[in-house]
Structure formats: C-alpha cells, structure tokens
Enzyme design. Sequence first.
Site, PDB file in Angstrom:
ATOM      1  CE  LYS A 116      -4.009  -2.300   0.861  1.00 19.82           C
ATOM      2  NZ  LYS A 116      -4.242  -3.347   1.861  1.00 19.82           N
ATOM      3  CE  LYS A 158      -6.103   3.766   5.750  1.00 14.89           C
ATOM      4  NZ  LYS A 158      -6.607   4.047   4.394  1.00 14.89           N
ATOM      5  N   GLY A 164      -8.572  -6.337   4.481  1.00 16.88           N
ATOM      6  CA  GLY A 164      -9.694  -6.796   5.290  1.00 16.88           C
ATOM      7  C   GLY A 164      -9.895  -5.986   6.552  1.00 16.88           C
ATOM      8  CG  HIS A 208     -15.427   1.778  -0.539  1.00 19.14           C
ATOM      9  ND1 HIS A 208     -14.359   1.162   0.077  1.00 19.14           N
ATOM     10  CD2 HIS A 208     -15.424   1.337  -1.804  1.00 19.14           C
ATOM     11  CE1 HIS A 208     -13.745   0.390  -0.803  1.00 19.14           C
ATOM     12  NE2 HIS A 208     -14.379   0.468  -1.954  1.00 19.14           N
ATOM     13  CG  HIS A 235     -13.171  -3.719   7.310  1.00 13.83           C
ATOM     14  ND1 HIS A 235     -13.005  -2.442   6.833  1.00 13.83           N
ATOM     15  CD2 HIS A 235     -12.886  -3.668   8.631  1.00 13.83           C
ATOM     16  CE1 HIS A 235     -12.616  -1.660   7.836  1.00 13.83           C
ATOM     17  NE2 HIS A 235     -12.551  -2.380   8.936  1.00 13.83           N
ATOM     18  CD  GLU A 287      -7.141  -1.008   0.042  1.00 16.36           C
ATOM     19  OE1 GLU A 287      -7.377  -2.215  -0.073  1.00 16.36           O
ATOM     20  OE2 GLU A 287      -6.837  -0.470   1.136  1.00 16.36           O
ATOM     21  CG  ASN A 289      -8.943  -4.146  -4.789  1.00 14.91           C
ATOM     22  OD1 ASN A 289      -8.117  -4.316  -3.893  1.00 14.91           O
ATOM     23  ND2 ASN A 289     -10.114  -3.595  -4.565  1.00 14.91           N
ATOM     24  NE  ARG A 291      -9.025  -8.911  -5.242  1.00 19.99           N
ATOM     25  CZ  ARG A 291     -10.076  -8.240  -4.800  1.00 19.99           C
ATOM     26  NH1 ARG A 291     -11.163  -8.141  -5.545  1.00 19.99           N
ATOM     27  NH2 ARG A 291     -10.063  -7.658  -3.617  1.00 19.99           N
ATOM     28  NE  ARG A 337     -20.137  -8.340  -1.889  1.00 19.95           N
ATOM     29  CZ  ARG A 337     -18.808  -8.378  -1.821  1.00 19.95           C
ATOM     30  NH1 ARG A 337     -18.222  -9.263  -1.035  1.00 19.95           N
ATOM     31  NH2 ARG A 337     -18.093  -7.542  -2.522  1.00 19.95           N
TER      32      ARG A 337
HETATM   33  C1  MV4 Z   1      -9.581   5.058   5.781  1.00 22.44           C
HETATM   34  C2  MV4 Z   1     -10.713   5.523   6.472  1.00 22.44           C
HETATM   35  C3  MV4 Z   1     -10.719   6.846   6.853  1.00 22.44           C
HETATM   36  N1  MV4 Z   1      -9.679   7.643   6.550  1.00 22.44           N
HETATM   37  N2  MV4 Z   1      -8.575   5.894   5.497  1.00 22.44           N
HETATM   38  C4  MV4 Z   1     -10.825   0.448   5.721  1.00 22.44           C
HETATM   39  C5  MV4 Z   1     -10.334  -0.668   4.884  1.00 22.44           C
HETATM   40  C6  MV4 Z   1      -9.242  -0.136   4.091  1.00 22.44           C
HETATM   41  N3  MV4 Z   1      -9.330  -0.625   2.766  1.00 22.44           N
HETATM   42  C7  MV4 Z   1      -9.361   1.352   4.146  1.00 22.44           C
HETATM   43  N4  MV4 Z   1     -10.278   1.633   5.195  1.00 22.44           N
HETATM   44  C8  MV4 Z   1     -10.485   2.893   5.631  1.00 22.44           C
HETATM   45  N5  MV4 Z   1      -9.495   3.781   5.349  1.00 22.44           N
HETATM   46  C9  MV4 Z   1      -8.632   7.154   5.875  1.00 22.44           C
HETATM   47  N6  MV4 Z   1      -7.614   7.958   5.585  1.00 22.44           N
HETATM   48  C10 MV4 Z   1     -11.750   4.632   6.743  1.00 22.44           C
HETATM   49  C11 MV4 Z   1     -11.628   3.307   6.341  1.00 22.44           C
HETATM   50  C12 MV4 Z   1     -12.774   2.449   6.606  1.00 22.44           C
HETATM   51  C13 MV4 Z   1     -13.548   1.960   5.565  1.00 22.44           C
HETATM   52  C14 MV4 Z   1     -13.257   2.209   4.224  1.00 22.44           C
HETATM   53  C15 MV4 Z   1     -14.040   1.710   3.215  1.00 22.44           C
HETATM   54  C16 MV4 Z   1     -15.174   0.965   3.518  1.00 22.44           C
HETATM   55  C17 MV4 Z   1     -15.475   0.701   4.819  1.00 22.44           C
HETATM   56  C18 MV4 Z   1     -14.689   1.189   5.864  1.00 22.44           C
HETATM   57  C19 MV4 Z   1     -15.024   0.932   7.173  1.00 22.44           C
HETATM   58  C20 MV4 Z   1     -14.237   1.408   8.179  1.00 22.44           C
HETATM   59  C21 MV4 Z   1     -13.107   2.170   7.897  1.00 22.44           C
END
Ligand code: MV4
Length: 446
Positions: A116, A158, A164, A208, A235, A287, A289, A291, A337
């Site tokens: 990442k 992170k 996950g 998201h 997640h 990020e 993916n 795939r 789902r």
């Molecule tokens: C974050 C965030 C808030 N601020 N990054 C969770 C999984 C990972 N792929 C990235 N995630 C998050 N990153 C910043 N800078 C909040 C989350 C997050 C989240 C992101 C997407 C979908 C659901 C989530 C649930 C909790 C936290």
Amino acid sequence: MFEKVLIANRGEIALRIHRACKEMGIKTVAVHSTADADAMHVRLADESVCIGPPSSALSYLNITAILSAATITGVDAIHPGIGFLSENAKFAEMIEEHGFTFIGPTPEHISMMGDKITARSEAMKLGIPCVPGSDGAVEDINEAIELANGIGYPVIMKATAGGGGKGMQVAYSADEIPGKLSLCRTEAKAAFGNDDVYIEKYLGQPRHIEVQVLGDGQGNVVHLGERDCSLQRRHQKVLEEAPSPALNAEARAKIGKIVTDALSKIKYRSAGTIEFLYENGEFYFIEMNTRLQVEHPISEMICNIDLVREQLRVATGAPLGYGQEAIKMSGHSIECRINAEHPETFIPSPGRITDYHAPGGLGVRVDSAIYSGYAVPPYYDSLIAKLIVHGSTRNECLMRLRRALEEFVVGGVNTTIPLHQKLISDPDFLNGDYDIHWLEKWMGEE
Ligand code: MV4
C-alpha cells in the site's frame, strides 16, 4: 484465442469465468478441493482435477498443485478468479515461467499495488489524488507524532501489507500515537509478517467509491464508471450499487479521466479497481485491486460489457479495440450479496440446501453455483449467491430488486435475504443517504 483455460477458483466466480469461456468456445478445467467434489463449477467444466484437502492453504492456495493440474490437462492459460491467488505476484510469475498465460495484470503491477505504501506513492506520481499523509513508512514514534501534528487529527495508521480492515488504528491526539502505533505494528506483524506502517488523515464520514477499469497492456484504458460500496459490515460488503447516488456525470467523468490517464501511463492490463474515499465532493485514493471483484457484475450491467470476456481477450495480446466514447452507461444496477449466514447475527450457516428457487425476469441476474441438494461446505467464505438487478432508473431497479428478493427461495440454511429486504426499505437507503459507517449504525453495532 485460448483453446483451454484452467480456472483456479471455486463457487460462483469459477462458474462466472466458465460461462465466459464457454461463450467464446474455450474449454475449461476446474480445480477443486475434496470438499468441492460435488460443486457446480466442477460439474460444468470440461475437465476437473482434485488439488487437495478442504483447507484452502492446501488446495486453492497450493501453487504447485495448480501448476501440475495445468500441465497435466495442457491448458493455455489460467484465470485466478477472486481472492485466493488472484493478487499473488509470485503465482502470476510462475504461471508465465511454466509457459502458461496469466489472465490478469503483470506481476510487476500486482506487486506495485499489493504494497500500500508503494501503491500510494505510485498513485501520487500518476496524478491520482491521495489522502494527505506520510510519504512512505514511518520510522518511529517521533516521526509519527511530527507527521500527525502536520496532517492534523484524527489520523489513521495503516499497515502497508494491510487488508480486510486489519492493521488499522485511529489516533485522535498526539498522546495516542505511541500506543496506537505499537498496536498497529504488532497486529500487522502477526497478520501479514510485515510491520511497515504509514499515516493518513482520518476521514470521518466518507463514502467508499471505486472505479472499474479495463486496460490492454498497450496503453489503451477505459473505465466503466464507479460502484458505491459504502454499505459494509466489518469490512465485508453487503450491497453495492452503480452508479453511486452521490456522484453526478461531471464528477464521474473527472475521476474517470484521472484514473484512465494514470493507468494508461503504466500500460495497465486486464480488469482493475481503484478505490477511493469520497467526502465533501473530493476523491481520495486508498488502494487498487489488480483483479476482478465480487461486485463487478453491476458495472457490467450498466455498461453492457462482459468483463471476463474482455480479460480473456486482452490476455491473448489483443488490443481493447475501442475507446472511452464506446462505453455507454445506462440505468442503475444493485447487487445483494446473499450469504449462508444468520441475517441478524451473521453466524455462518453451512449445510444442505433443501429448496432452491432463483428469481428471474427482465433485469434480474443471479450469479450462483448452488443448487437444490447441494451442501454448503463450512471451509470457505459464506457467499452463496449474488442477486444483481438492473433498471432504467434507481427506482425501477429498487422495485425489481424488492420483487426478486421476495421470489428468492433458499431452504435448509440461514441466508441474508431478510437483511436485504429490510435494508432496501429504509428511508436513508432509499434516499441514497449513507456513508461507510451507516450500515453498522443501522444495525446498532456502532
Ligand atoms: C480510511 C478511512 C478513513 N480515513 N482511510 C478500511 C479498509 C481499508 N481498505 C481502508 N479503510 C479505511 N481507510 C482514511 N484515511 C476509513 C476506512 C474504513 C472503511 C473504508 C471503506 C469501507 C469501509 C470502511 C469501514 C471502516 C473504515
């Protein structure tokens, strides 16, 4: 075109790939664990090879067994599907070393996006907007505090190898940094064997939103619009929709162009997804993916493109053959789902399916590998079906979805169908008014 493809996966996605192959006149080889001898993907494939015991580590993750199966059956190419080995750069590399074609991106692109910190710095170089944060890994507590003070609180730490939702910690002030950083590292080390950590500004109420892309490895890249995947619990995505109720055509075109320009520069090949957090009208890369994704069908439905077919085509070296202007998005699509789980406790519910009736009709698609009499094994994830609905408007899509959920019968195991029925009658959901925390709050878990 390939004559024979090995599908290194199971369940609905193995069947999804099989179907694309069949339509293109390609023979299929299924691989399976001993627990999956009766699985639909095995029954439908032209050939099948047992690659190990139920445990994924010894079967669907067993590179040696899969390569042996490919050699014995004389396939041209291997499709990794989703999960398992689909983002394993070593696997992609070994496939090529053995003279097969990997149906996916290059091992270099998989590695680049798998880490990442590297993904973030590549994204920045390519002009993709990122969350304000550290330039690379944070060395120690002092650097972390200095960075966080500069970024402003709250911040999120992170793991570079994260996934996950593991290996993330939020700090609301400088005095929380030492403890949270150490927690983050310990968790990352245990889960991924890598304790490199980076820092970002923590966004409180984002959505998201992810953009689907498709490239041919020759610099031609198109996007298929976005998917809103904010409705998730721990997640795990529960329901996804395309387009996002939060975006207008202008925002979509803007982020789409940023993403396709970036991936064209690196000559990205195959399907991919760029994930963003979206807050106050701004996109922030989190990020990528490299795939296919579980929720790819909703993009297929609004763009009328078969993503697996396109993956197979570009894997042969064929150019995309069309540009962004050829992608016409129309209507609205939602995926539910359906998991073999209790709809309130989410306790897995493996076991024999005694009755099965899938809905159908205009605009209704069911991607599933279950059947009446099939026993859902306890060893793998609990997704048993994806109900994908398309309508000319979000409202039409929702009416159709309500009807399709009512029609769906899965007897013998608990399923999340009742959860979806409740969810799609909630006023906030109907208004498209939700963020990444909404579902857990709605279920009283946050
Ligand atoms: C974050 C965030 C808030 N601020 N990054 C969770 C999984 C990972 N792929 C990235 N995630 C998050 N990153 C910043 N800078 C909040 C989350 C997050 C989240 C992101 C997407 C979908 C659901 C989530 C649930 C909790 C936290």
